[in-house]
Design a protein around this motif. Structure first.
Motif, PDB file in Angstrom:
ATOM      1  N   ALA A   1      64.058  49.397 -36.257  1.00  0.00           N
ATOM      2  CA  ALA A   1      64.521  50.684 -36.792  1.00  0.00           C
ATOM      3  C   ALA A   1      63.337  51.430 -37.415  1.00  0.00           C
ATOM      4  CB  ALA A   1      65.609  50.455 -37.832  1.00  0.00           C
ATOM      5  N   GLN A   2      63.301  52.739 -37.231  1.00  0.00           N
ATOM      6  CA  GLN A   2      62.178  53.527 -37.723  1.00  0.00           C
ATOM      7  C   GLN A   2      62.028  53.385 -39.236  1.00  0.00           C
ATOM      8  OE1 GLN A   2      59.977  55.106 -35.635  1.00  0.00           O
ATOM      9  NE2 GLN A   2      58.787  55.169 -37.517  1.00  0.00           N
ATOM     10  N   ALA A   3      63.136  53.295 -39.932  1.00  0.00           N
ATOM     11  CA  ALA A   3      63.071  53.154 -41.389  1.00  0.00           C
ATOM     12  C   ALA A   3      62.374  51.863 -41.776  1.00  0.00           C
ATOM     13  CB  ALA A   3      64.485  53.195 -41.981  1.00  0.00           C
ATOM     14  N   ALA A   4      62.629  50.789 -41.025  1.00  0.00           N
ATOM     15  CA  ALA A   4      61.992  49.505 -41.320  1.00  0.00           C
ATOM     16  C   ALA A   4      60.496  49.573 -41.019  1.00  0.00           C
ATOM     17  CB  ALA A   4      62.656  48.401 -40.503  1.00  0.00           C
ATOM     18  N   LEU A   5      60.130  50.210 -39.882  1.00  0.00           N
ATOM     19  CA  LEU A   5      58.712  50.348 -39.541  1.00  0.00           C
ATOM     20  C   LEU A   5      57.982  51.168 -40.601  1.00  0.00           C
ATOM     21  CD1 LEU A   5      59.048  51.055 -35.695  1.00  0.00           C
ATOM     22  CD2 LEU A   5      58.258  48.939 -36.776  1.00  0.00           C
ATOM     23  N   ASP A   6      58.627  52.237 -41.044  1.00  0.00           N
ATOM     24  CA  ASP A   6      58.003  53.082 -42.072  1.00  0.00           C
ATOM     25  C   ASP A   6      57.825  52.330 -43.383  1.00  0.00           C
ATOM     26  OD1 ASP A   6      58.000  55.123 -40.238  1.00  0.00           O
ATOM     27  OD2 ASP A   6      59.796  56.114 -41.046  1.00  0.00           O
ATOM     28  N   ALA A   7      58.832  51.535 -43.775  1.00  0.00           N
ATOM     29  CA  ALA A   7      58.745  50.783 -45.025  1.00  0.00           C
ATOM     30  C   ALA A   7      57.626  49.753 -44.962  1.00  0.00           C
ATOM     31  CB  ALA A   7      60.088  50.095 -45.295  1.00  0.00           C
ATOM     32  N   PHE A   8      57.479  49.103 -43.795  1.00  0.00           N
ATOM     33  CA  PHE A   8      56.438  48.083 -43.636  1.00  0.00           C
ATOM     34  C   PHE A   8      55.053  48.746 -43.738  1.00  0.00           C
ATOM     35  CE2 PHE A   8      55.302  44.096 -40.937  1.00  0.00           C
ATOM     36  CZ  PHE A   8      54.630  43.566 -42.022  1.00  0.00           C
ATOM     37  N   GLN A   9      54.872  49.834 -43.021  1.00  0.00           N
ATOM     38  CA  GLN A   9      53.562  50.504 -43.036  1.00  0.00           C
ATOM     39  C   GLN A   9      53.253  51.084 -44.413  1.00  0.00           C
ATOM     40  OE1 GLN A   9      52.370  52.863 -39.530  1.00  0.00           O
ATOM     41  NE2 GLN A   9      54.372  52.327 -38.639  1.00  0.00           N
ATOM     42  N   ALA A  10      54.265  51.583 -45.087  1.00  0.00           N
ATOM     43  CA  ALA A  10      54.047  52.137 -46.434  1.00  0.00           C
ATOM     44  C   ALA A  10      53.590  51.057 -47.393  1.00  0.00           C
ATOM     45  CB  ALA A  10      55.326  52.798 -46.944  1.00  0.00           C
ATOM     46  N   ALA A  11      54.182  49.879 -47.293  1.00  0.00           N
ATOM     47  CA  ALA A  11      53.794  48.773 -48.171  1.00  0.00           C
ATOM     48  C   ALA A  11      52.363  48.338 -47.872  1.00  0.00           C
ATOM     49  CB  ALA A  11      54.759  47.607 -47.971  1.00  0.00           C
ATOM     50  N   LEU A  12      51.971  48.350 -46.588  1.00  0.00           N
ATOM     51  CA  LEU A  12      50.608  47.970 -46.221  1.00  0.00           C
ATOM     52  C   LEU A  12      49.593  49.002 -46.721  1.00  0.00           C
ATOM     53  CD1 LEU A  12      51.072  46.687 -42.525  1.00  0.00           C
ATOM     54  CD2 LEU A  12      51.016  45.353 -44.634  1.00  0.00           C
ATOM     55  N   ALA A  13      50.022  50.253 -46.735  1.00  0.00           N
ATOM     56  CA  ALA A  13      49.085  51.323 -47.124  1.00  0.00           C
ATOM     57  C   ALA A  13      48.741  51.277 -48.597  1.00  0.00           C
ATOM     58  CB  ALA A  13      49.688  52.680 -46.762  1.00  0.00           C
ATOM     59  N   GLU A  14      49.579  50.641 -49.410  1.00  0.00           N
ATOM     60  CA  GLU A  14      49.368  50.654 -50.855  1.00  0.00           C
ATOM     61  C   GLU A  14      48.446  49.543 -51.347  1.00  0.00           C
ATOM     62  OE1 GLU A  14      53.184  50.516 -52.632  1.00  0.00           O
ATOM     63  OE2 GLU A  14      53.791  52.530 -51.967  1.00  0.00           O
TER      64      GLU A  14
ATOM     65  N   GLU B   1      46.433  41.212 -52.249  1.00  0.00           N
ATOM     66  CA  GLU B   1      47.590  42.109 -52.258  1.00  0.00           C
ATOM     67  C   GLU B   1      48.165  42.279 -50.851  1.00  0.00           C
ATOM     68  OE1 GLU B   1      46.593  45.822 -54.014  1.00  0.00           O
ATOM     69  OE2 GLU B   1      46.328  45.008 -56.041  1.00  0.00           O
ATOM     70  N   LEU B   2      47.282  42.306 -49.837  1.00  0.00           N
ATOM     71  CA  LEU B   2      47.751  42.431 -48.459  1.00  0.00           C
ATOM     72  C   LEU B   2      48.617  41.241 -48.073  1.00  0.00           C
ATOM     73  CD1 LEU B   2      47.693  43.942 -45.741  1.00  0.00           C
ATOM     74  CD2 LEU B   2      45.630  42.622 -45.160  1.00  0.00           C
ATOM     75  N   GLY B   3      48.146  40.050 -48.452  1.00  0.00           N
ATOM     76  CA  GLY B   3      48.925  38.847 -48.136  1.00  0.00           C
ATOM     77  C   GLY B   3      50.291  38.877 -48.800  1.00  0.00           C
ATOM     78  N   GLU B   4      50.342  39.261 -50.080  1.00  0.00           N
ATOM     79  CA  GLU B   4      51.614  39.308 -50.804  1.00  0.00           C
ATOM     80  C   GLU B   4      52.553  40.358 -50.202  1.00  0.00           C
ATOM     81  OE1 GLU B   4      50.749  39.988 -54.877  1.00  0.00           O
ATOM     82  OE2 GLU B   4      49.687  38.082 -55.180  1.00  0.00           O
ATOM     83  N   ALA B   5      51.975  41.508 -49.834  1.00  0.00           N
ATOM     84  CA  ALA B   5      52.799  42.578 -49.268  1.00  0.00           C
ATOM     85  C   ALA B   5      53.408  42.178 -47.933  1.00  0.00           C
ATOM     86  CB  ALA B   5      51.958  43.845 -49.101  1.00  0.00           C
ATOM     87  N   VAL B   6      52.615  41.535 -47.097  1.00  0.00           N
ATOM     88  CA  VAL B   6      53.126  41.122 -45.779  1.00  0.00           C
ATOM     89  C   VAL B   6      54.242  40.093 -45.948  1.00  0.00           C
ATOM     90  CG1 VAL B   6      52.542  39.890 -43.652  1.00  0.00           C
ATOM     91  CG2 VAL B   6      51.010  41.652 -44.538  1.00  0.00           C
ATOM     92  N   GLU B   7      54.053  39.103 -46.831  1.00  0.00           N
ATOM     93  CA  GLU B   7      55.088  38.083 -47.039  1.00  0.00           C
ATOM     94  C   GLU B   7      56.372  38.716 -47.579  1.00  0.00           C
ATOM     95  OE1 GLU B   7      54.915  35.005 -46.159  1.00  0.00           O
ATOM     96  OE2 GLU B   7      52.766  34.698 -45.806  1.00  0.00           O
ATOM     97  N   THR B   8      56.201  39.648 -48.547  1.00  0.00           N
ATOM     98  CA  THR B   8      57.377  40.298 -49.153  1.00  0.00           C
ATOM     99  C   THR B   8      58.141  41.129 -48.124  1.00  0.00           C
ATOM    100  OG1 THR B   8      56.300  40.388 -51.319  1.00  0.00           O
ATOM    101  CG2 THR B   8      58.160  41.878 -50.939  1.00  0.00           C
ATOM    102  N   GLN B   9      57.417  41.915 -47.348  1.00  0.00           N
ATOM    103  CA  GLN B   9      58.062  42.774 -46.364  1.00  0.00           C
ATOM    104  C   GLN B   9      58.674  41.956 -45.220  1.00  0.00           C
ATOM    105  OE1 GLN B   9      58.628  46.065 -46.739  1.00  0.00           O
ATOM    106  NE2 GLN B   9      57.786  45.631 -48.775  1.00  0.00           N
ATOM    107  N   PHE B  10      58.021  40.867 -44.831  1.00  0.00           N
ATOM    108  CA  PHE B  10      58.578  40.015 -43.770  1.00  0.00           C
ATOM    109  C   PHE B  10      59.939  39.467 -44.203  1.00  0.00           C
ATOM    110  CE2 PHE B  10      59.348  35.962 -41.698  1.00  0.00           C
ATOM    111  CZ  PHE B  10      59.128  36.264 -40.351  1.00  0.00           C
ATOM    112  N   GLU B  11      60.020  38.973 -45.444  1.00  0.00           N
ATOM    113  CA  GLU B  11      61.283  38.429 -45.926  1.00  0.00           C
ATOM    114  C   GLU B  11      62.352  39.505 -46.058  1.00  0.00           C
ATOM    115  OE1 GLU B  11      61.265  35.937 -49.298  1.00  0.00           O
ATOM    116  OE2 GLU B  11      59.612  34.650 -48.611  1.00  0.00           O
TER     117      GLU B  11
END
Length: 783
Positions: free
Chosen positions: A94-107, A113-123
């Protein structure tokens, strides 16, 4: 003090007990059915594959080492890893999910922080929802039932519904799929949704905590938008495998298509599967394929008024049906050497099995379905032996490609022709929770728990398929080959007659045909001479073929004799050991002479049967001699008296007329002993089986010597032989005894011996009230 349960025990009952993701999902689907939901929905959302997450973890660790050990530019590595992740995201999400994932990576600003963000968003963004609209659970249900491992709530439900779960641990299978569980549920009477969240990572092998120290408590959630809403959504997060569309499609094609009974023709339990909103079709079995089956079989087992199995075979392409009925006594014979009690015959409960048998070389295209290759592919996909269904839901793993639970392939490989193997059979066995309470799933859902009832189920199905069904196919084929065989000798004689008539006709033509037409007659003569030459060659070929056939028949005869010798060696050895046991530890009894005489006769049988294999052995060894059959029968009978006593068998030997002093015939003494021993051994075996089932049964055997009618009659009050099986039992390899009690050759051999003496062995007329015969007659009139 009672038991203390370590928290890691939960892992043993869930993630490590359930062997596959498909079975884990199946357990959650069954919970939906048990909750009374009209359908189950698997709603799968995936933004990043689990395999991509694992690869990212390795790349992240390598980048962190570069920064620490070599002073690499961390910002550059963060940008590189971020770009790789964006490229590897699932574009169908879903586009909303893709946008949320990319937004979290951008911050993020650094690798940690990248590792924590990826784990959080994956879950958060990858999850499986198992949704039902069943009765739902109250807050109390969550606390006292859902969180009670091994609950018996389903077993005590009095609503009359057939539950396909019942162990109370199916919900633990969710931990195989992911590390976090969220349950949102409500009954219609609830005003709010009830929530429960569990992080399975708290139940680790490294933890020394006990279950009572880990707080898992349900709570009240948000109010329901629709006041009459009810049902349950189980959300599994922190997934442990890839759940992209392609993988889910493979699971649907290989597992979900047979989770529910596909053969009955009834609507299966509705299952909706979606991956990122795209529906995954669950294939259905097209019953048109069954039109290409060469045979169909129906097996029915009942327990009331007494255990009975009916085997209904239809050899469709040969137009030959057959119905066999196995009585309780037949089943007792089959199970004589198994760890199966008489009580299990009833506690197993009624079941049925239906299957179709395919000769894949004869498959053809089906109009409206597909060409031969499509039909063949379907048969290959579904033909793995018998599946098993309980109340319409599959019992795993029966019928999997790697599961030969009935030993069909092992049996086929051990016999000629590889006939009747798993890849020729499409069908299922059907049980139910109500009728078959002893057939219980193992805790890991990998088949039924091992007990007497399961052993009996397997034993009955295996015999019905690998012996009786296969034997019927072979018998029909043999009979058809025999009926269509051309008699070469008769054909050659007929052609000889035609040849003579043609020769006479040609001579007549010579005298009648004018000179100007003699060339035509000469042409006919030359042609006839050529045909006669070919006829002579054909006759020579026929003679060679007949010789080859005789050689093959002789070889087949040797093979049968080997079977016969093996049968007799086994029987005689057992009998000899029984006789020797009667002499151990005691002084020689008065009938010792009779016993040793019988032992000597048994040893002679072994020698005589072995002589059959030796073409150089003198036939005089099997020469007939005058023998007093009265004395011989008495001797054999006396040798069994101790055995009769040991098994509580009443016995009597009668001679008619009573004044008879001798009953002399020219026979091979050892062979007649062989017949008598076979008849007595059979009687003792079946009397013992009936005694297993009926403690009040009084077994009895009687032997009558009727000198006036030249007959020896052996009668017992055991189960007897059904009238419709009176001739079948004299065929080789027909038996209802278990392995180790012979191969079904005893009565075949005995009749052959009788006929060698120009006599006969048969079952006497006069069935009892159940339609069974109890007396074997050895008619010695021809000796």
């Amino acid at each position: 003090m009672g038991f203390k349960v370590a928290a890691r025990t939960i892992l043993e009952l869930g993630a490590e007990l359930i062997s596959t993701d498909a079975i884990a999902l199946y357990e959650l689907i069954k919970n939906s059915y048990d909750a009374g939901s009209k359908r189950a929905t698997l709603d799968i959302h995936t933004v990043l594959k689990f395999s991509e997450l694992r690869n990212f973890r390795q790349r992240l660790a390598a980048a962190q080492r570069l920064v620490q050990d070599e002073g690499a530019d961390e910002d550059e590595l963060v940008d590189k890893l971020r770009a790789q992740l964006v490229d590897r995201m699932d574009p169908t999400a879903a586009q909303a999910a893709l946008d949320a994932f990319q937004a979290a990576l951008a911050e993020v600003d650094d690798l940690d922080e990248l590792g924590e963000a990826v784990e959080t968003q994956f879950e958060a963004l990858n999850y499986i929802d198992v949704i039902d609209t069943g009765e739902g659970m109250s807050l109390r249900d969550l606390r006292e039932i859902f969180l009670t491992v091994g609950t018996t709530s389903r077993l005590h439900d009095t609503g009359g519904r057939h539950f396909v779960g019942g162990k109370g641990i199916g919900r633990l299978s969710a931990m195989r799929l992911g590390d976090r569980l969220r349950v949102e549920t409500a009954r219609e009477s609830d005003s709010v949704w009830n929530l429960l969240t569990i992080d399975w990572r708290n139940f680790t092998h490294e933890s020394a905590d006990t279950l009572d120290t880990i707080d898992v408590a349900p709570r009240r959630g948000p109010p329901k938008e629709q006041v009459d809403a009810h049902g349950t959504t189980i959300r599994v997060q922190a997934l442990k495998a890839d759940w992209d569309f392609e993988r889910v499609k493979r699971l649907a094609d290989r597992y979900f298509d047979r989770l529910f009974d596909p053969f009955s023709g009834r609507s299966r339990y509705p299952l909706v599967i979606r991956v990122n909103g795209a529906k995954v079709p669950v294939p259905t079995f097209d019953r048109d394929v069954l039109e290409e089956a060469q045979a169909s079989v129906s097996i029915r087992y009942i327990v009331s008024p007494e255990p009975q199995l009916t085997l209904d075979i239809n050899y469709i392409t040969r137009g030959r049906p057959k119905v066999e009925v196995w009585s309780r006594d037949d089943i007792l014979g089959i199970t004589a050497h198994e760890d199966v009690s008489v009580a299990a015959l009833e506690s197993l409960g009624p079941f049925r099995a239906d299957f179709h048998w395919f000769n894949r070389q004869r498959l053809k295209a089906i109009e409206g379905y597909g060409d031969r290759e499509k039909v063949k592919d379907t048969v290959n996909n579904w033909a793995n032996g018998l599946l098993m269904y309980r109340d319409g839901f599959r019992v795993n793993p029966y019928g999997n490609p790697d599961d030969d639970w009935l030993g069909l392939d092992a049996k086929a490989l051990g016999s000629g022709g590889y006939k009747v193997n798993r890849k020729q059979i499409i069908g299922a066995v059907y049980i139910s929770a109500e009728d078959n309470p002893a057939l219980i799933d193992q805790t890991n859902r990998e088949g039924l728990r091992a007990n007497e009832e399961k052993s009996l189920l397997v034993l009955l199905l295996r015999k019905a398929i690998t012996e009786n069904f296969k034997t019927f196919l072979n018998d029909v084929e043999k009979e058809l080959r025999k009926s269509t065989r051309i008699d070469a000798t008769e054909t050659a004689a007929y052609l000889d007659q035609i040849s003579k008539r043609v020769a006479r006709s040609l001579k007549t033509l010579h005298s009648l045909v004018p000179r100007e037409n003699e060339e035509e007659v000469e042409f006919l003569e030359e042609t006839f001479d050529e045909l006669q030459g070919r006829l002579a060659d054909a006759k020579a070929s026929i003679a060679n073929a007949e010789k080859d056939q005789r050689d093959l028949v002789d070889l087949a005869g040797v093979g049968l004799q080997v079977e016969i010798v093996a049968h007799e060696l086994g029987r005689v050895t057992r009998r000899t050991l029984d006789l020797i046991k009667t002499l151990q530890g005691v002084d020689l009894p008065p009938r010792a002479q009779s016993t040793f005489g019988s032992i000597e006769s048994q040893m002679l049988v072994i020698r005589k049967r072995l002589d059959v294999l030796d073409p150089l052995g003198p036939s005089s060894r099997n020469a007939k001699a005058k023998t007093d059959l009265k004395e011989l029968v008495e001797q054999v009978f006396d040798a069994h008296v101790d055995q009769f006593g040991r098994y509580g068998i009443g016995h009597e030997l009668r001679v008619y007329p009573r004044s008879t002093r001798s009953f002399t015939k020219r026979v091979v003494r050892g062979m007649i002993v062989q017949v008598l021993e076979n008849l007595i051994d059979n009687a003792v075996f079946w009397l013992r089986q009936r005694s297993r089932a009926d403690p009040d049964f009084e077994p009895r055997i009687e032997i009558e010597i009727d000198v006036d009618d030249d007959e020896i009659r052996v009668t017992d009050n055991g189960p007897g032989i059904p009238v419709d099986r009176r001739e079948e039992i004299f065929k080789p390899f027909v038996s209802f005894k278990p392995p180790g009690e012979g191969k079904g050759l005893g009565l075949f051999i005995s009749r052959e011996i009788a006929r060698r003496h120009s006599s006969d062995l048969y079952l006497q007329e006069g069935a009892d009230t159940t339609g069974r015969l109890h007396t074997f007659v050895l008619d010695m009139a021809g000796s």
